[in-house]
Design a protein around this motif. Sequence first.
Motif, PDB file in Angstrom:
ATOM      1  N   GLY A   1     -20.095   7.164   8.714  1.00 22.26           N
ATOM      2  CA  GLY A   1     -20.003   8.086   9.828  1.00 22.26           C
ATOM      3  C   GLY A   1     -19.479   7.359  11.047  1.00 22.26           C
ATOM      4  N   THR A   2     -20.215   7.453  12.147  1.00 20.51           N
ATOM      5  CA  THR A   2     -19.818   6.768  13.377  1.00 20.51           C
ATOM      6  C   THR A   2     -20.446   5.380  13.483  1.00 20.51           C
ATOM      7  OG1 THR A   2     -21.667   7.812  14.548  1.00 20.51           O
ATOM      8  CG2 THR A   2     -19.524   8.946  14.606  1.00 20.51           C
ATOM      9  N   GLU A   3     -21.235   5.005  12.482  1.00 19.47           N
ATOM     10  CA  GLU A   3     -21.914   3.723  12.509  1.00 19.47           C
ATOM     11  C   GLU A   3     -21.224   2.709  11.600  1.00 19.47           C
ATOM     12  OE1 GLU A   3     -25.916   4.377  11.355  1.00 19.47           O
ATOM     13  OE2 GLU A   3     -26.469   5.449  13.197  1.00 19.47           O
ATOM     14  N   VAL A   4     -21.451   1.449  11.896  1.00 18.17           N
ATOM     15  CA  VAL A   4     -20.993   0.378  11.019  1.00 18.17           C
ATOM     16  C   VAL A   4     -22.228  -0.257  10.399  1.00 18.17           C
ATOM     17  CG1 VAL A   4     -19.836  -1.843  10.865  1.00 18.17           C
ATOM     18  CG2 VAL A   4     -18.927  -0.072  12.371  1.00 18.17           C
ATOM     19  N   GLN A   5     -22.304  -0.162   9.087  1.00 15.21           N
ATOM     20  CA  GLN A   5     -23.454  -0.702   8.359  1.00 15.21           C
ATOM     21  C   GLN A   5     -23.146  -2.135   7.928  1.00 15.21           C
ATOM     22  OE1 GLN A   5     -24.412   1.546   4.872  1.00 15.21           O
ATOM     23  NE2 GLN A   5     -26.449   0.697   4.684  1.00 15.21           N
ATOM     24  N   ILE A   6     -24.103  -3.027   8.122  1.00 17.69           N
ATOM     25  CA  ILE A   6     -23.926  -4.428   7.734  1.00 17.69           C
ATOM     26  C   ILE A   6     -24.777  -4.707   6.496  1.00 17.69           C
ATOM     27  CG2 ILE A   6     -24.223  -6.827   8.428  1.00 17.69           C
ATOM     28  CD1 ILE A   6     -23.809  -5.959  11.294  1.00 17.69           C
ATOM     29  N   LEU A   7     -24.117  -5.144   5.437  1.00  9.79           N
ATOM     30  CA  LEU A   7     -24.794  -5.455   4.179  1.00  9.79           C
ATOM     31  C   LEU A   7     -24.558  -6.922   3.831  1.00  9.79           C
ATOM     32  CD1 LEU A   7     -23.577  -2.408   2.039  1.00  9.79           C
ATOM     33  CD2 LEU A   7     -25.796  -2.622   3.166  1.00  9.79           C
ATOM     34  N   THR A   8     -25.550  -7.573   3.269  1.00  9.98           N
ATOM     35  CA  THR A   8     -25.321  -8.899   2.705  1.00  9.98           C
ATOM     36  C   THR A   8     -24.855  -8.721   1.270  1.00  9.98           C
ATOM     37  OG1 THR A   8     -27.562  -9.187   1.830  1.00  9.98           O
ATOM     38  CG2 THR A   8     -27.187  -9.833   4.126  1.00  9.98           C
ATOM     39  N   THR A   9     -24.071  -9.664   0.781  1.00  3.29           N
ATOM     40  CA  THR A   9     -23.607  -9.545  -0.606  1.00  3.29           C
ATOM     41  C   THR A   9     -24.780  -9.624  -1.590  1.00  3.29           C
ATOM     42  OG1 THR A   9     -23.111 -11.920  -0.593  1.00  3.29           O
ATOM     43  CG2 THR A   9     -21.283 -10.408  -0.170  1.00  3.29           C
ATOM     44  N   ASP A  10     -25.881 -10.265  -1.184  1.00  4.77           N
ATOM     45  CA  ASP A  10     -27.064 -10.335  -2.050  1.00  4.77           C
ATOM     46  C   ASP A  10     -27.619  -8.950  -2.349  1.00  4.77           C
ATOM     47  OD1 ASP A  10     -26.900 -13.072  -2.083  1.00  4.77           O
ATOM     48  OD2 ASP A  10     -28.379 -13.370  -0.493  1.00  4.77           O
ATOM     49  N   GLU A  11     -27.405  -8.000  -1.439  1.00 10.00           N
ATOM     50  CA  GLU A  11     -27.932  -6.645  -1.616  1.00 10.00           C
ATOM     51  C   GLU A  11     -27.117  -5.827  -2.609  1.00 10.00           C
ATOM     52  OE1 GLU A  11     -29.182  -4.566   2.177  1.00 10.00           O
ATOM     53  OE2 GLU A  11     -28.056  -6.250   3.026  1.00 10.00           O
ATOM     54  N   ILE A  12     -25.877  -6.227  -2.835  1.00 11.22           N
ATOM     55  CA  ILE A  12     -24.960  -5.435  -3.652  1.00 11.22           C
ATOM     56  C   ILE A  12     -25.274  -5.604  -5.135  1.00 11.22           C
ATOM     57  CG2 ILE A  12     -22.555  -4.930  -4.182  1.00 11.22           C
ATOM     58  CD1 ILE A  12     -23.274  -4.463  -1.260  1.00 11.22           C
ATOM     59  N   CYS A  13     -25.477  -4.479  -5.827  1.00 14.38           N
ATOM     60  CA  CYS A  13     -25.666  -4.525  -7.288  1.00 14.38           C
ATOM     61  C   CYS A  13     -24.321  -4.662  -7.993  1.00 14.38           C
ATOM     62  CB  CYS A  13     -26.366  -3.259  -7.771  1.00 14.38           C
ATOM     63  SG  CYS A  13     -28.031  -3.034  -7.127  1.00 14.38           S
ATOM     64  N   TYR A  14     -23.357  -3.877  -7.532  1.00 22.02           N
ATOM     65  CA  TYR A  14     -22.015  -3.990  -8.101  1.00 22.02           C
ATOM     66  C   TYR A  14     -20.997  -3.354  -7.164  1.00 22.02           C
ATOM     67  CZ  TYR A  14     -22.607   0.894  -9.752  1.00 22.02           C
ATOM     68  OH  TYR A  14     -22.816   2.264  -9.827  1.00 22.02           O
ATOM     69  N   PHE A  15     -19.750  -3.755  -7.348  1.00 22.96           N
ATOM     70  CA  PHE A  15     -18.614  -3.158  -6.651  1.00 22.96           C
ATOM     71  C   PHE A  15     -17.797  -2.396  -7.696  1.00 22.96           C
ATOM     72  CE2 PHE A  15     -19.513  -6.997  -4.156  1.00 22.96           C
ATOM     73  CZ  PHE A  15     -19.532  -6.497  -2.856  1.00 22.96           C
ATOM     74  N   GLN A  16     -17.272  -1.229  -7.282  1.00 23.62           N
ATOM     75  CA  GLN A  16     -16.466  -0.452  -8.220  1.00 23.62           C
ATOM     76  C   GLN A  16     -15.270   0.149  -7.499  1.00 23.62           C
ATOM     77  OE1 GLN A  16     -18.362   2.860 -10.554  1.00 23.62           O
ATOM     78  NE2 GLN A  16     -17.909   1.430 -12.209  1.00 23.62           N
ATOM     79  N   SER A  17     -14.118   0.017  -8.119  1.00 22.55           N
ATOM     80  CA  SER A  17     -12.885   0.539  -7.541  1.00 22.55           C
ATOM     81  C   SER A  17     -12.949   2.052  -7.425  1.00 22.55           C
ATOM     82  CB  SER A  17     -11.697   0.128  -8.412  1.00 22.55           C
ATOM     83  OG  SER A  17     -10.495   0.594  -7.857  1.00 22.55           O
ATOM     84  N   ASP A  18     -12.496   2.570  -6.267  1.00 26.06           N
ATOM     85  CA  ASP A  18     -12.500   4.016  -6.015  1.00 26.06           C
ATOM     86  C   ASP A  18     -11.219   4.356  -5.270  1.00 26.06           C
ATOM     87  OD1 ASP A  18     -12.942   6.641  -5.213  1.00 26.06           O
ATOM     88  OD2 ASP A  18     -15.084   6.347  -4.909  1.00 26.06           O
ATOM     89  N   ALA A  19     -10.168   4.691  -6.038  1.00 29.88           N
ATOM     90  CA  ALA A  19      -8.843   4.956  -5.473  1.00 29.88           C
ATOM     91  C   ALA A  19      -8.392   3.734  -4.668  1.00 29.88           C
ATOM     92  CB  ALA A  19      -8.847   6.229  -4.639  1.00 29.88           C
TER      93      ALA A  19
END
Length: 249
Positions: A152-170
Amino acid sequence: MRTRAIVAEDESVLRIELGELLVQVWPELEVVALVGDGLEAVHAIDKHAPDVLFLDIQMPGISGLDVARAASGRCHVVFVTAYDQHAVAAFEEGAVDYVMKPITAARLYTACNRVKMRLTSAPANLEQLLKTLSDHRANAKPYLRWINASKGTEVQILTTDEICYFQSDAKYTRAVTPSTETLLRKSLKELSGELDPTVFWQIHRATIVNLNAIGSVARNADGHVFLKLKQRKEILPVSETYAHLFRQM
């Protein structure tokens, strides 16, 4: 006499897998020691006087580069590495070989054949190569640790440790945590070069998974590999190209 080798790799699963793959691709090779840290590796070199050392560069205790320095001129060295392609160029200039992680039997077979051809000559002096690698490590860009994701209007900050997986989306990439999904304005290919390859593995042309997020590995009746996650319900398929990575899991 049989050719003698030491395997120095700090990850226990990878250490065992490398030992087993060596038996497959070089049956005449005698693996005299499997060690998990730099100090053990140096002691094993002194004790066994191997012909070949299969050495992970990123080792705890004494670094892999220090182990290689101790092995210089004493045995042939095959580096096992997650370094990027720029650093790999340094290996190709030296009288050594390397195997990129994740390890494949085909690449290991090639490395072993190159070692066999060198066994009749003296092991290489590695000083110049080690200086090049040390300089590269000092100047290398650190792996990605933080991700800025718009929500939305916010910028969310995530650490890579929090990520379970990345997946291509277009044109974008989904970053999936245990409780959220966020779109990143970056392709999966771009991300793959910025992530720590000892933590994030590509399992499909469209998916990169955090190894720490994997709960179990399963196979269906057709032999296809699937990953069950610890904190997500979806099951991730592993393509045939990457199935070998989970052979020992």
